[in-house]
Write a protein that holds these residues in place. Sequence first.
Motif, short mmCIF file in Angstrom:
data_model
loop_
_atom_site.label_atom_id
_atom_site.label_comp_id
_atom_site.label_asym_id
_atom_site.label_seq_id
_atom_site.Cartn_x
_atom_site.Cartn_y
_atom_site.Cartn_z
N PRO A 1 33.20 52.33 60.57
CA PRO A 1 33.01 53.38 59.56
C PRO A 1 31.57 53.90 59.57
N SER A 2 31.44 55.21 59.48
CA SER A 2 30.10 55.81 59.46
C SER A 2 29.94 56.81 58.32
N GLU A 3 31.01 57.05 57.57
CA GLU A 3 30.97 58.09 56.53
C GLU A 3 29.85 57.88 55.52
N ASP A 4 29.59 56.63 55.14
CA ASP A 4 28.57 56.38 54.12
C ASP A 4 27.32 55.74 54.69
N PHE A 5 27.21 55.67 56.01
CA PHE A 5 26.06 55.03 56.64
C PHE A 5 24.81 55.86 56.36
N ASP A 6 23.78 55.19 55.83
CA ASP A 6 22.57 55.91 55.42
C ASP A 6 21.36 55.01 55.66
N LEU A 7 20.57 55.36 56.64
CA LEU A 7 19.39 54.56 56.97
C LEU A 7 18.40 54.46 55.82
N SER A 8 18.41 55.42 54.90
CA SER A 8 17.48 55.36 53.78
C SER A 8 17.99 54.45 52.66
N GLN A 9 19.27 54.13 52.66
CA GLN A 9 19.85 53.28 51.62
C GLN A 9 20.08 51.84 52.06
N PHE A 10 20.26 51.63 53.35
CA PHE A 10 20.54 50.30 53.87
C PHE A 10 19.31 49.74 54.58
N HIS A 11 19.27 48.44 54.71
CA HIS A 11 18.22 47.77 55.47
C HIS A 11 18.79 47.59 56.87
N VAL A 12 18.36 48.41 57.82
CA VAL A 12 18.97 48.45 59.15
C VAL A 12 17.98 47.95 60.19
N ILE A 13 18.45 47.00 60.99
CA ILE A 13 17.66 46.48 62.11
C ILE A 13 18.30 46.99 63.40
N SER B 1 31.51 47.90 46.57
CA SER B 1 30.93 48.75 47.61
C SER B 1 32.02 49.60 48.24
N LYS B 2 31.61 50.71 48.82
CA LYS B 2 32.57 51.60 49.49
C LYS B 2 33.28 50.87 50.63
N GLU B 3 32.54 49.99 51.29
CA GLU B 3 33.13 49.23 52.40
C GLU B 3 34.33 48.41 51.91
N PHE B 4 34.17 47.70 50.79
CA PHE B 4 35.27 46.90 50.24
C PHE B 4 36.36 47.78 49.63
N GLN B 5 35.95 48.82 48.95
CA GLN B 5 36.90 49.64 48.19
C GLN B 5 37.72 50.60 49.05
N HIS B 6 37.08 51.20 50.07
CA HIS B 6 37.74 52.30 50.77
C HIS B 6 37.68 52.23 52.30
N LEU B 7 36.56 51.79 52.84
CA LEU B 7 36.33 51.98 54.27
C LEU B 7 36.99 50.93 55.15
N CYS B 8 37.08 49.71 54.66
CA CYS B 8 37.72 48.65 55.44
C CYS B 8 39.09 48.35 54.85
N PRO B 9 40.09 48.24 55.70
CA PRO B 9 41.43 47.97 55.19
C PRO B 9 41.55 46.57 54.61
N ALA B 10 42.56 46.39 53.77
CA ALA B 10 42.80 45.08 53.15
C ALA B 10 43.07 44.01 54.19
N SER B 11 43.46 44.41 55.40
CA SER B 11 43.74 43.44 56.46
C SER B 11 42.47 42.85 57.07
N ALA B 12 41.30 43.42 56.78
CA ALA B 12 40.06 42.90 57.32
C ALA B 12 39.78 41.52 56.73
N VAL B 13 39.30 40.64 57.57
CA VAL B 13 38.97 39.28 57.15
C VAL B 13 37.62 39.30 56.44
N CYS B 14 37.58 38.67 55.28
CA CYS B 14 36.32 38.54 54.54
C CYS B 14 35.68 37.21 54.91
#
Length: 143
Positions: A25-37, A125-138
Amino acid sequence: MINFKKLDSSYEDQALGLLKENNLPSEDFDLSQFHVIGALDDGRLQAIAALEIYGPNALLRSVAVNADKHKNGLGTNLIHEMIKESEKLNLSKLFILTETAEGFFTRLGFEITDREQVPTPVKQSKEFQHLCPASAVCMSLSL
């Protein structure tokens, strides 16, 4: 030679390209909001990982490695770098959702975690709520 560094907005296009190449997912990816290495080789972005921080916890997301660099340890080194960075930020626990890399993260010490045990801010988070399906392993890692 690979160098790791915190990315700024000048890497946005390369980072988005890596996410798309890895079908992440890239829809909400934001370098100014996340700590990205990023892992850079001669100025070219070869891998990225991001932290979406919620108090003492963070969602580790957007872990992507250039296809030419798969199977050479870069992803492992990147996650080790993110764990060190998380400790510097005084985080206590990392969470991740994955559909394809459960074995990879298990080898790095992450454990399968019931979604009900995830702190509410992370679950919202958007990742949990919308971007990753319920089938994703937590999964989670205590620091």
